[in-house]
Design a protein around this motif. Structure first.
Motif, PDB file in Angstrom:
ATOM      1  N   ASP A 117     131.261 -22.792  40.830  1.00 23.94           N
ATOM      2  CA  ASP A 117     132.040 -22.866  42.074  1.00 23.94           C
ATOM      3  C   ASP A 117     132.234 -21.478  42.681  1.00 23.94           C
ATOM      4  O   ASP A 117     133.337 -21.108  43.089  1.00 23.94           O
ATOM      5  CB  ASP A 117     133.394 -23.528  41.807  1.00 23.94           C
ATOM      6  CG  ASP A 117     134.097 -23.943  43.094  1.00 23.94           C
ATOM      7  OD1 ASP A 117     133.392 -24.161  44.097  1.00 23.94           O
ATOM      8  OD2 ASP A 117     135.337 -24.036  43.095  1.00 23.94           O
ATOM      9  N   MET A 118     131.140 -20.714  42.743  1.00 27.31           N
ATOM     10  CA  MET A 118     131.236 -19.353  43.245  1.00 27.31           C
ATOM     11  C   MET A 118     130.282 -19.094  44.407  1.00 27.31           C
ATOM     12  O   MET A 118     130.162 -17.963  44.877  1.00 27.31           O
ATOM     13  CB  MET A 118     130.935 -18.354  42.117  1.00 27.31           C
ATOM     14  CG  MET A 118     129.566 -18.526  41.474  1.00 27.31           C
ATOM     15  SD  MET A 118     129.261 -17.409  40.069  1.00 27.31           S
ATOM     16  CE  MET A 118     129.139 -15.830  40.904  1.00 27.31           C
ATOM     17  N   THR A 119     129.612 -20.129  44.886  1.00 26.64           N
ATOM     18  CA  THR A 119     128.584 -19.920  45.905  1.00 26.64           C
ATOM     19  C   THR A 119     129.155 -19.345  47.202  1.00 26.64           C
ATOM     20  O   THR A 119     128.468 -18.592  47.902  1.00 26.64           O
ATOM     21  CB  THR A 119     127.855 -21.239  46.209  1.00 26.64           C
ATOM     22  OG1 THR A 119     128.818 -22.233  46.605  1.00 26.64           O
ATOM     23  CG2 THR A 119     127.110 -21.734  44.981  1.00 26.64           C
TER      24      THR A 119
ATOM     25  N   GLN B  79     126.500 -22.945  41.484  1.00 30.60           N
ATOM     26  CA  GLN B  79     127.150 -24.152  41.987  1.00 30.60           C
ATOM     27  C   GLN B  79     128.133 -24.702  40.964  1.00 30.60           C
ATOM     28  O   GLN B  79     129.262 -25.072  41.301  1.00 30.60           O
ATOM     29  CB  GLN B  79     126.075 -25.187  42.320  1.00 30.60           C
ATOM     30  CG  GLN B  79     126.550 -26.361  43.141  1.00 30.60           C
ATOM     31  CD  GLN B  79     125.393 -27.222  43.600  1.00 30.60           C
ATOM     32  OE1 GLN B  79     124.241 -26.987  43.273  1.00 30.60           O
ATOM     33  NE2 GLN B  79     125.700 -28.235  44.379  1.00 30.60           N
TER      34      GLN B  79
END
Length: 251
Positions: free
Chosen positions: A182-184, A179
């Motif tokens: 910012d790669m979910t 999270q």
């Protein structure tokens, strides 16, 4: 010349000594009485709620119009909101004199889901269960494999059996790190079958091996940096288990 009455002075001093605590007590009683009579809640404002109406948040808090502003246990009220409304991640309550309360909520959002007895339970990054979903509800969420919830309940952190406690701890750490990175949205099929080396699919091009539960944030930063330097059509396995280097095995 007036004579000094030593005994009279002592008596006056004793009277003052007795009167002082009584006066203090009376003042305290008057203040408490005043707080009980005045400072009644006449308005409750809710800020930040999207998934719930203001009335639902207020009802969950257990606070009523007419309650005393200073006698409300704000911690207990916040805890009730958190436990009764699954999509609330945090709740805080502030007094606004003379008669107003402000309830501010930060909402949870689903980041992943796990299957249990044919149901898909959505959860946040810290594995707080939000409820069941299907179809469109699960779009874009990370599918967590090989973790078994124990009697799941919406609004509570997912519980597992003792033999899966390491899986849960690593899962929370990994989801939180993803999270932050910012790669979910680019992660799917997070397999916690081996708590010493979970794997996941990334960008639908790579199988990523995480290795042991340490330096998770750093490992993911290495992954992002390495992938950014690869050809856009490259696929394969990325091994981060070493923790200090990225090992890529192209398909």
């Amino acid at each position: 010349m007036a004579r000094y009455d030593r005994y009279g002075a002592v008596r006056k001093k004793r009277k003052r000594s007795l009167f002082a605590p009584i006066s203090f007590l009376l003042v305290g009683v008057a203040i408490i009485f005043g707080m009980g009579v005045f400072f009644r809640v006449q308005k409750i404002e809710v800020v930040g709620s999207v998934s719930y109406t203001d009335e639902e948040v207020i009802e969950a808090s257990g606070i009523d119009i007419g309650d005393n502003l200073f006698f409300i246990n704000r911690f207990s009220a916040s805890s009730r909101i958190f436990s009764k409304l699954p999509f609330v991640e945090e709740a805080s309550i502030e007094r606004s004199l003379p008669n107003k309360l402000i309830i501010t909520v930060d909402e949870s959002f689903a980041l992943a889901y796990v299957n249990w007895q044919g149901q898909n339970w959505m959860m946040t990054g810290n594995c707080k269960l939000l409820g069941t979903g299907s179809g469109e509800d699960l779009r874009g969420l990370i599918h967590v494999l090989n973790v078994t919830p124990e009697d799941p309940k919406a609004g509570e952190i997912m519980q597992v059996q003792a033999n899966e406690s390491l899986k849960l701890s690593y899962l929370q750490s990994l989801l939180h790190a993803m999270q932050l990175a910012d790669m979910t949205a680019d992660v799917e099929d997070l397999d916690m079958g081996n708590p010493a080396n979970p794997t996941f699919r990334y960008l639908d091009r790579f199988t990523v091996k995480m290795g042991p539960n340490d330096n998770t944030d750093y490992k993911l930063r290495m992954l992002l940096s390495a992938v950014a330097q690869m050809e856009s059509d490259m696929t394969g396995t990325v091994d981060l288990a070493e923790g200090t280097a990225v090992h890529v095995s192209p398909d």
